[in-house]
Write an enzyme that holds these catalytic residues in place. Structure first.
Site, PDB file in Angstrom:
ATOM      1  N   TRP A  10      -4.049   6.097  10.981  1.00 46.97           N
ATOM      2  CA  TRP A  10      -3.939   4.942  10.075  1.00 46.97           C
ATOM      3  C   TRP A  10      -2.823   3.977  10.478  1.00 46.97           C
ATOM      4  CZ3 TRP A  10      -4.432   7.758   4.624  1.00 46.97           C
ATOM      5  CH2 TRP A  10      -5.695   8.399   4.579  1.00 46.97           C
ATOM      6  N   LYS A  11      -2.055   4.348  11.473  1.00 47.49           N
ATOM      7  CA  LYS A  11      -0.971   3.486  11.995  1.00 47.49           C
ATOM      8  C   LYS A  11      -0.061   2.988  10.854  1.00 47.49           C
ATOM      9  CE  LYS A  11      -3.953   2.283  15.782  1.00 47.49           C
ATOM     10  NZ  LYS A  11      -4.193   1.418  16.919  1.00 47.49           N
ATOM     11  N   GLU A 166      -7.082   7.628  25.756  1.00 51.77           N
ATOM     12  CA  GLU A 166      -7.211   6.338  25.078  1.00 51.77           C
ATOM     13  C   GLU A 166      -6.891   5.213  26.053  1.00 51.77           C
ATOM     14  OE1 GLU A 166      -6.840   6.801  20.565  1.00 51.77           O
ATOM     15  OE2 GLU A 166      -4.832   6.517  21.343  1.00 51.77           O
ATOM     16  N   SER A 212     -11.609   1.887  20.043  1.00 56.53           N
ATOM     17  CA  SER A 212     -12.724   1.154  19.426  1.00 56.53           C
ATOM     18  C   SER A 212     -13.948   2.031  19.148  1.00 56.53           C
ATOM     19  CB  SER A 212     -13.098  -0.074  20.270  1.00 56.53           C
ATOM     20  OG  SER A 212     -11.999  -0.968  20.340  1.00 56.53           O
ATOM     21  N   GLY A 233      -8.813   4.604  15.263  1.00 55.11           N
ATOM     22  CA  GLY A 233      -7.869   3.735  14.578  1.00 55.11           C
ATOM     23  C   GLY A 233      -8.566   2.936  13.486  1.00 55.11           C
ATOM     24  N   GLY A 234      -8.961   1.719  13.814  1.00 49.82           N
ATOM     25  CA  GLY A 234      -9.518   0.782  12.832  1.00 49.82           C
ATOM     26  C   GLY A 234     -10.635   1.361  11.974  1.00 49.82           C
TER      27      GLY A 234
HETATM   28  C1  PEP Z   1      -5.900   4.323  18.222  1.00 50.74           C
HETATM   29  O1  PEP Z   1      -5.013   3.633  17.755  1.00 50.74           O
HETATM   30  O2  PEP Z   1      -5.624   5.473  18.575  1.00 50.74           O
HETATM   31  C2  PEP Z   1      -7.224   3.756  18.354  1.00 50.74           C
HETATM   32  C3  PEP Z   1      -8.077   4.374  19.098  1.00 50.74           C
HETATM   33  O3  PEP Z   1      -7.476   2.567  17.689  1.00 50.74           O
HETATM   34  P1  PEP Z   1      -8.907   1.820  17.542  1.00 50.74           P
HETATM   35  O4  PEP Z   1      -9.917   2.880  17.175  1.00 50.74           O
HETATM   36  O5  PEP Z   1      -8.715   0.818  16.489  1.00 50.74           O
HETATM   37  O6  PEP Z   1      -9.219   1.228  18.890  1.00 50.74           O
END
Ligand code: PEP
Length: 250
Positions: A10-11, A166, A212, A233-234
């Site tokens: 969730w950052k 990642e 993503s 993440g998002g």
């Molecule tokens: C992350 O922050 O680990 C990530 C993968 O973000 P997102 O899914 O938004 O790209």
């Protein structure tokens, strides 16, 4: 057999009430699942989210920790404090910490050792930037990050670590790696684990993909033989999209 593991990062988002509502929504709608699931709220909301996820099959993760056990380290949080709050996992070496906050492989390695010593499962992030990918350095960059971040672990300790591949260019950009691009790096990482440790360790370690991931691309990514889960993440910030990714993993 590696159990699929989906974790939501969730950052630095959410208010306290939003974090609790998100956790409650996930807990209520997840139901029985064979998938391992965790959420990583901001550290100040770990306690509240811990209450919301207590007794459920949603595990609690921190987004970071400090390697020292206790003492005069203003603003830092130790592994035992995270355990005290109900954490099972801790994300370490996320690219935002490496690239924005200057964390090195040595820093990550100290944290990995401290986390394991305390009984936390580290989710260790590695991944190349766009420039590094375009320069053909993907394999050497992630190998170097793994060697540095995971140095000195025994075979047994390494077997319990989760790696998150990642690619930096795919995080928060909407530019997801193709299943083939991701699988190539995951397969290389598994070969590296076999070389550095042994075939049992290589077969046991779970390697998540992150960058993503959404409900509509998760199935193809998670269908690859060496992709054992996702760090999200998002799309982990809405109950429907996070559960959609978990559903795609089944
Ligand atoms: C992350 O922050 O680990 C990530 C993968 O973000 P997102 O899914 O938004 O790209």
């Amino acid at each position: 057999m590696r159990r699929t593991f989906i974790a939501g990062n969730w950052k630095m988002t959410q208010t306290r009430s939003e974090a609790v509502a998100l956790a409650q929504g996930i807990v209520q709608q997840l139901g029985d699942t064979s998938i391992e699931v965790a959420v990583a709220p901001p550290s100040v909301y770990l306690d509240a989210v811990s209450q919301a996820t207590k007794g459920s099959n949603v595990g609690l993760s921190a987004q970071n920790m400090y390697h020292e056990a206790n003492g005069a380290f203003t603003g830092e949080i130790s592994a035992s404090m995270l355990l005290d709050l109900g954490c099972k996992y801790v994300i370490l070496g996320h690219s935002e910490r490496r690239h924005i906050l200057g964390e090195t492989d040595t820093d990550v390695n100290r944290k990995v050792h401290a986390a394991i010593a305390a009984g936390l499962v580290p989710i260790v992030c590695v991944g190349e930037t766009l420039d590094e990918r375009e320069a053909g350095q993907t394999q050497s960059v992630v190998q170097q990050q793994c060697d540095g971040s995971l140095a000195g672990l025994t075979n047994e300790q390494m077997s319990g670590v989760v790696i998150a591949y990642e690619p930096v260019w795919a995080i928060g950009t909407g530019k997801v790696a193709t299943p083939e691009q991701a699988e190539e790096v995951h397969a290389d990482l598994r070969k590296l684990l076999e070389t550095r440790y042994n075939s049992d360790v290589a077969a046991a370690v779970r390697i998540q993909y992150g960058g993503s991931v959404k409900p509509d691309n998760a199935g193809d990514l998670l269908g690859q033989p060496n992709i054992d889960g996702a760090l999200v993440g998002g799309a982990s910030l809405k109950v429907d999209s996070f559960l959609g990714i978990i559903a795609a993993a089944k």
